[in-house]
Write a protein that holds these residues in place. Structure first.
Motif, mmCIF file in Angstrom:
data_model
loop_
_atom_site.group_PDB
_atom_site.id
_atom_site.type_symbol
_atom_site.label_atom_id
_atom_site.label_comp_id
_atom_site.label_asym_id
_atom_site.label_seq_id
_atom_site.Cartn_x
_atom_site.Cartn_y
_atom_site.Cartn_z
ATOM 1 N N UNK A 5 -25.962 -39.718 -3.890
ATOM 2 C CA UNK A 5 -24.988 -39.852 -4.970
ATOM 3 C C UNK A 5 -23.648 -39.232 -4.565
ATOM 4 N N UNK A 6 -23.693 -38.045 -3.995
ATOM 5 C CA UNK A 6 -22.460 -37.374 -3.560
ATOM 6 C C UNK A 6 -21.802 -38.169 -2.437
ATOM 7 N N UNK A 7 -22.605 -38.657 -1.497
ATOM 8 C CA UNK A 7 -22.062 -39.461 -0.399
ATOM 9 C C UNK A 7 -21.349 -40.698 -0.940
ATOM 10 N N UNK A 8 -21.964 -41.402 -1.875
ATOM 11 C CA UNK A 8 -21.349 -42.620 -2.432
ATOM 12 C C UNK A 8 -20.044 -42.300 -3.157
ATOM 13 N N UNK A 9 -20.021 -41.195 -3.888
ATOM 14 C CA UNK A 9 -18.785 -40.793 -4.561
ATOM 15 C C UNK A 9 -17.702 -40.426 -3.543
ATOM 16 N N UNK A 10 -18.099 -39.751 -2.500
ATOM 17 C CA UNK A 10 -17.173 -39.382 -1.431
ATOM 18 C C UNK A 10 -16.536 -40.637 -0.824
ATOM 19 N N UNK A 11 -17.365 -41.609 -0.471
ATOM 20 C CA UNK A 11 -16.878 -42.859 0.119
ATOM 21 C C UNK A 11 -15.983 -43.591 -0.878
ATOM 22 N N UNK A 12 -16.365 -43.584 -2.146
ATOM 23 C CA UNK A 12 -15.555 -44.241 -3.183
ATOM 24 C C UNK A 12 -14.173 -43.596 -3.258
ATOM 25 N N UNK A 13 -14.127 -42.292 -3.179
ATOM 26 C CA UNK A 13 -12.845 -41.589 -3.203
ATOM 27 C C UNK A 13 -11.979 -41.914 -1.999
ATOM 28 N N UNK A 14 -12.600 -42.024 -0.835
ATOM 29 C CA UNK A 14 -11.829 -42.370 0.366
ATOM 30 C C UNK A 14 -11.241 -43.774 0.271
ATOM 31 N N UNK A 15 -11.984 -44.688 -0.326
ATOM 32 C CA UNK A 15 -11.471 -46.056 -0.503
ATOM 33 C C UNK A 15 -10.190 -46.013 -1.327
ATOM 34 N N UNK A 16 -10.185 -45.212 -2.379
ATOM 35 C CA UNK A 16 -8.997 -45.092 -3.219
ATOM 36 C C UNK A 16 -7.846 -44.471 -2.427
ATOM 37 N N UNK A 17 -8.135 -43.431 -1.663
ATOM 38 C CA UNK A 17 -7.075 -42.773 -0.898
ATOM 39 C C UNK A 17 -6.555 -43.646 0.234
ATOM 40 N N UNK A 18 -7.382 -44.485 0.799
ATOM 41 C CA UNK A 18 -6.891 -45.420 1.810
ATOM 42 C C UNK A 18 -5.871 -46.361 1.174
ATOM 43 N N UNK A 19 -6.143 -46.785 -0.035
ATOM 44 C CA UNK A 19 -5.184 -47.624 -0.754
ATOM 45 C C UNK A 19 -3.885 -46.856 -0.991
ATOM 46 N N UNK A 20 -3.991 -45.574 -1.397
ATOM 47 C CA UNK A 20 -2.794 -44.758 -1.592
ATOM 48 C C UNK A 20 -1.975 -44.667 -0.307
ATOM 49 N N UNK A 21 -2.647 -44.438 0.803
ATOM 50 C CA UNK A 21 -1.932 -44.333 2.079
ATOM 51 C C UNK A 21 -1.185 -45.625 2.385
ATOM 52 N N UNK A 22 -1.794 -46.746 2.053
ATOM 53 C CA UNK A 22 -1.111 -48.026 2.211
ATOM 54 C C UNK A 22 0.137 -48.108 1.342
ATOM 55 N N UNK A 23 0.051 -47.588 0.132
ATOM 56 C CA UNK A 23 1.215 -47.575 -0.756
ATOM 57 C C UNK A 23 2.338 -46.717 -0.174
ATOM 58 N N UNK A 24 1.955 -45.672 0.529
ATOM 59 C CA UNK A 24 2.943 -44.761 1.114
ATOM 60 C C UNK A 24 3.745 -45.412 2.233
ATOM 61 N N UNK A 25 3.302 -46.567 2.716
ATOM 62 C CA UNK A 25 3.990 -47.255 3.816
ATOM 63 C C UNK A 25 4.706 -48.525 3.369
ATOM 64 N N UNK A 26 4.653 -48.861 2.112
ATOM 65 C CA UNK A 26 5.172 -50.144 1.621
ATOM 66 C C UNK A 26 6.683 -50.307 1.800
ATOM 67 N N UNK A 27 7.405 -49.226 1.700
ATOM 68 C CA UNK A 27 8.863 -49.280 1.816
ATOM 69 C C UNK A 27 9.245 -48.906 3.248
ATOM 70 N N UNK A 28 9.646 -49.900 4.028
ATOM 71 C CA UNK A 28 9.960 -49.672 5.443
ATOM 72 C C UNK A 28 11.073 -48.628 5.616
ATOM 73 N N UNK A 29 11.990 -48.560 4.686
ATOM 74 C CA UNK A 29 13.093 -47.603 4.783
ATOM 75 C C UNK A 29 12.696 -46.218 4.278
ATOM 76 N N UNK A 30 11.601 -46.147 3.554
ATOM 77 C CA UNK A 30 11.145 -44.878 2.990
ATOM 78 C C UNK A 30 9.633 -44.752 3.209
ATOM 79 N N UNK A 31 9.197 -44.904 4.456
ATOM 80 C CA UNK A 31 7.786 -44.836 4.820
ATOM 81 C C UNK A 31 7.357 -43.368 4.798
#
Length: 178
Positions: A5-31
């Motif tokens: 259960x903890x492992x699945x929650x951990x992986x679920x959280x990383x999936x969300x943070x990977x998406x956040x990291x992608x958002x952090x790169x969306x603006x080429x001038x403000x990456x």
């Protein structure tokens, strides 16, 4: 102890943070990853999104839309692979090519020893993630991540609750001796 259960929650959280990291790169001038100090590059002969790398505490953090992890310094690494929906302790010395993962380098937390190895490796990655999120909050405010969360289609926990969950995960290792 690290359970399924903890492992699945951990992986679920990383999936969300990977998406956040992608958002952090969306603006080429403000990456934001580049502002933090990451070097952006492409793997020769490999299509798809850019990769980002940075040295952190004698280790290498490598980010790609397929996978994220920490490697090097003669220590076991950590790897989250989005398509597998799994995280591993990672035995390779360098970051794998996105989409190409040697099975002999991947350790799932399945028994006491592998759970300990996984927890140790994943904890180092989470400590980097917390450093990065502190930098985001200091430079862009708490509202920035909340806006990312509002736009995220597969919500897990709010940014504040997710960070608290990851902090509790790290404490779990302190309590259990992992």
């Amino acid at each position: 102890m690290l359970n399924q259960k903890i492992y699945k929650q951990f992986v679920r959280g990383l999936e969300q943070y990977l998406w956040y990291l992608g958002q952090d790169t969306r603006d080429a001038e403000n990456n934001l990853l580049e502002q933090y100090g990451f070097r952006k590059y492409r793997t020769p002969g490999h299509g798809g999104s850019s990769r980002y790398t940075i040295k952190w505490k004698s280790r290498t953090i490598d980010l790609h839309s397929f996978c994220v992890g920490i490697y090097g310094n003669n220590q076991e690494g950590f790897l989250y692979v989005r398509a597998h929906d799994k995280s591993y302790a990672y035995l390779g010395k360098k970051a794998p090519l996105p989409g190409r993962y040697r099975k002999t380098f991947l350790i799932l937390p399945s028994n006491k020893e592998s759970k300990k190895r996984f927890f140790t490796a994943s904890s180092v990655f989470l400590k980097w993630l917390e450093d990065y999120e502190n930098w985001i909050e200091t430079n862009y405010g708490k509202g920035y991540r909340r806006r990312c969360y509002r736009n995220y289609p597969g919500k897990w926990l709010s940014p504040a609750k997710a960070r608290k969950w990851f902090q509790e995960y790290l404490k779990l290792g302190e309590i259990t001796g992992n």
